[in-house]
Enzyme design. Structure first.
Site, PDB file in Angstrom:
ATOM      1  N   HIS A 129       0.651  -1.241  -0.023  1.00 34.73           N
ATOM      2  CA  HIS A 129      -0.052   0.128  -0.044  1.00 34.73           C
ATOM      3  C   HIS A 129       1.081   1.164  -0.005  1.00 34.73           C
ATOM      4  O   HIS A 129       1.831   1.251   0.623  1.00 34.73           O
ATOM      5  CB  HIS A 129      -0.872   0.063   1.230  1.00 34.73           C
ATOM      6  CG  HIS A 129      -1.817   1.124   1.360  1.00 34.73           C
ATOM      7  ND1 HIS A 129      -2.828   1.352   0.354  1.00 34.73           N
ATOM      8  CD2 HIS A 129      -1.655   2.606   1.943  1.00 34.73           C
ATOM      9  CE1 HIS A 129      -3.251   2.643   0.738  1.00 34.73           C
ATOM     10  NE2 HIS A 129      -2.836   3.034   1.378  1.00 34.73           N
TER      11      HIS A 129
ATOM     12  N   ASP B 289     -15.661   2.052   6.575  1.00 39.08           N
ATOM     13  CA  ASP B 289     -14.636   3.034   6.006  1.00 39.08           C
ATOM     14  C   ASP B 289     -15.257   3.754   4.836  1.00 39.08           C
ATOM     15  O   ASP B 289     -15.182   5.030   5.087  1.00 39.08           O
ATOM     16  CB  ASP B 289     -13.564   2.188   5.523  1.00 39.08           C
ATOM     17  CG  ASP B 289     -12.699   3.151   4.974  1.00 39.08           C
ATOM     18  OD1 ASP B 289     -11.909   3.938   5.734  1.00 39.08           O
ATOM     19  OD2 ASP B 289     -12.234   3.110   3.604  1.00 39.08           O
TER      20      ASP B 289
ATOM     21  N   ARG C 160     -15.622  12.434   6.357  1.00 42.09           N
ATOM     22  CA  ARG C 160     -14.222  12.973   6.383  1.00 42.09           C
ATOM     23  C   ARG C 160     -13.909  13.958   5.168  1.00 42.09           C
ATOM     24  O   ARG C 160     -13.397  15.257   5.529  1.00 42.09           O
ATOM     25  CB  ARG C 160     -13.011  11.932   6.582  1.00 42.09           C
ATOM     26  CG  ARG C 160     -12.928  11.116   7.753  1.00 42.09           C
ATOM     27  CD  ARG C 160     -12.143  10.012   7.737  1.00 42.09           C
ATOM     28  NE  ARG C 160     -10.630  10.235   7.283  1.00 42.09           N
ATOM     29  CZ  ARG C 160      -9.687   9.612   6.909  1.00 42.09           C
ATOM     30  NH1 ARG C 160     -10.255   8.596   6.390  1.00 42.09           N
ATOM     31  NH2 ARG C 160      -8.543  10.137   6.665  1.00 42.09           N
TER      32      ARG C 160
ATOM     33  N   SER D  48      -8.609   3.900   8.498  1.00 48.87           N
ATOM     34  CA  SER D  48      -9.091   3.534   7.100  1.00 48.87           C
ATOM     35  C   SER D  48      -7.992   2.773   6.297  1.00 48.87           C
ATOM     36  O   SER D  48      -8.498   1.793   5.506  1.00 48.87           O
ATOM     37  CB  SER D  48      -9.097   4.905   6.422  1.00 48.87           C
ATOM     38  OG  SER D  48      -9.515   4.925   4.934  1.00 48.87           O
TER      39      SER D  48
ATOM     40  N   LYS E 190      -8.771  -1.830   5.501  1.00 53.48           N
ATOM     41  CA  LYS E 190      -8.875  -2.396   4.172  1.00 53.48           C
ATOM     42  C   LYS E 190      -7.600  -3.209   4.040  1.00 53.48           C
ATOM     43  O   LYS E 190      -7.796  -4.338   3.474  1.00 53.48           O
ATOM     44  CB  LYS E 190      -8.528  -1.288   3.159  1.00 53.48           C
ATOM     45  CG  LYS E 190     -10.075  -0.080   3.307  1.00 53.48           C
ATOM     46  CD  LYS E 190     -10.097   0.462   2.088  1.00 53.48           C
ATOM     47  CE  LYS E 190      -9.094   1.570   2.112  1.00 53.48           C
ATOM     48  NZ  LYS E 190      -9.589   2.727   3.066  1.00 53.48           N
TER      49      LYS E 190
END
Length: 430
Positions: free
Chosen positions: A82, A161, A168, A183, A187
């Site tokens: 990520h 989320d 947000r 968040s 995931k």
């Protein structure tokens, strides 16, 4: 238990219990807690923060709001990667095939881009036929047979989320570490790979502007991963300047392919190999990152990474001939050059290139989204013709803007000009 009491408690700087956090997450997902109360709670986090236990409980509650993927039928160690987002960041498109060519089982669930940081899904969608909305069965099959697969975020995974992020985005609470970490990690944990490489960006073109803040975020996310039994490695990458010379979906696919062909070295190559080497090491296919790096580089030298990328495209419905013929992707109708004389009145040197301003320029061309429902022009974007440290003359082309709307290119041009700082002559944009 009342949401009002939880808001007051956190507003006053007190720590929340696990039960309180689960109550507010579950209640919001069920529709029992209204937007205005959740919005108020998110703002308390912006000012009062959370400790590591609270962030872990928040992440775990968000994780349990949806399904978790199952990789029990896949032999070997599964690994996910990520990035916290940047400008020109196409590392996943390069490192995934490289790691898979060595033998990793790379699983990745990605989102679409919003704002000036482009999304991996959007970039791959520039390839005709490429499909990321595949079934979980296809996702698992591709991981088994190809070694690398990528899927869009699903509504049945981490439901909390999606709901919280929408708030947000409109309540100015995006850039707070408890919400960023929960968040991302909810995931990643729902993807359920055995190991995770986290590429945390910092600088002008990143969510975290300062390295110290990036380290704080990294420490929090590593703590969450390890408490859930995951192996994790952190990489901190400077996003003060764009990564590579191409920004925009079609542009970045071409540049990624050129890296896989071995035609591009430099920073983009080095950072992609670094990420791949960490993945290889986590999959126990190398003794250390140095050996992993050597294995990664070999896959580019012997063409196996490029072959793996073609297999990846084919498995997800895309036209793999794009690797040899870039014109298979839609070409832009218009281009607009920025020349040296627009930056400086004399021959000069590039001192700095702002990643954020180039990213905004790319969005202005049509390559990105200002709002989540915006349509993308996959052929639009920006090509940098000069990099930091390069000298230029007044008539040299510094950058080229691409797209299908000349008015958008004209609008984007000022952001490109403003992104470049020159060394010898302090121009009106400084």
């Amino acid at each position: 238990m009342k949401m009002y009491d939880i808001i007051v408690k956190k507003r006053n700087g007190k720590s929340l219990t696990e039960d309180e956090i689960r109550y507010l997450v579950n209640g919001y997902v069920k529709g029992e807690i209204p937007d205005y109360q959740m919005s108020a709670f998110l703002m308390t986090l912006y000012f009062q923060n959370m400790n590591e236990d609270e962030i872990f409980y928040l992440t775990d509650a968000m994780l349990e709001s949806g399904n978790t993927l199952d990789w029990s039928g896949v032999e070997g160690i599964t690994v996910d990667k990520h990035s916290t987002g940047g400008v020109g960041d196409k590392i996943s498109i390069i490192s995934g095939p490289v790691a898979a060519a060595v033998g990793c089982k790379v699983v990745k669930m990605s989102g679409r881009g919003l704002g000036f940081t482009g999304g991996t899904i959007d970039k791959l969608t520039a390839i005709p036929g490429f499909n990321t909305d595949i079934s979980l069965e296809e996702f698992q099959k591709n991981v088994k047979t190809v070694g690398f697969s990528l899927i869009s975020q699903r509504d049945d995974i981490v439901k909390a989320d999606k709901l919280i992020y929408a708030l947000r985005d409109v309540t100015a609470t995006v850039d707070t570490i408890p919400l960023i970490a929960s968040s991302i990690m909810s995931k990643k944990l729902a993807s359920n790979a055995d190991a995770i490489v986290l590429d945390i960006k910092y600088g002008d073109g990143a969510l975290m502007k300062l390295l110290k803040n990036a380290h704080n975020l990294g420490d929090v996310m590593k703590n969450i991963a390890e408490r859930k039994g995951k192996k994790v490695q952190l990489v901190y990458s400077d996003m003060s300047e764009p990564l590579g010379m191409e920004i925009g979906n079609r542009n970045e696919i071409i540049e990624a392919i050129e890296v896989l062909k071995g035609n591009i070295k430099g920073r983009l190559f080095e950072e992609s190999i670094e990420i791949a080497s960490r993945m290889i090491c986590l999959c126990n296919l190398s003794k250390n990152a140095e050996e992993g790096r050597k294995l990664a580089e070999e896959t580019i030298e012997n063409g196996m990474a490029l072959k793996k990328f073609k297999d990846f495209i084919k498995a997800q419905g895309g036209n793999q001939e794009v690797v040899e013929d870039y014109d298979i992707m839609k070409n832009p109708k218009y281009s607009r050059d920025v020349r040296g004389k627009q930056l400086s009145e004399i021959d000069d040197v590039i001192e700095k290139i702002s990643a954020e301003k180039i990213g905004i320029a790319s969005v202005k061309t049509g390559a990105g989204r200002s709002a989540k429902d915006d349509l993308i022009d996959f052929s639009a974007g920006v090509t940098l013709r000069k990099k930091t440290g390069d000298s230029f003359e007044k008539n040299d082309i510094i950058a080229t803007l691409w797209g299908n709307d000349p008015e958008k290119l004209k609008d984007a041009e000022s952001y490109v000009i403003d992104a470049f700082k020159t060394g010898k002559f302090k121009n009106s944009f400084d």
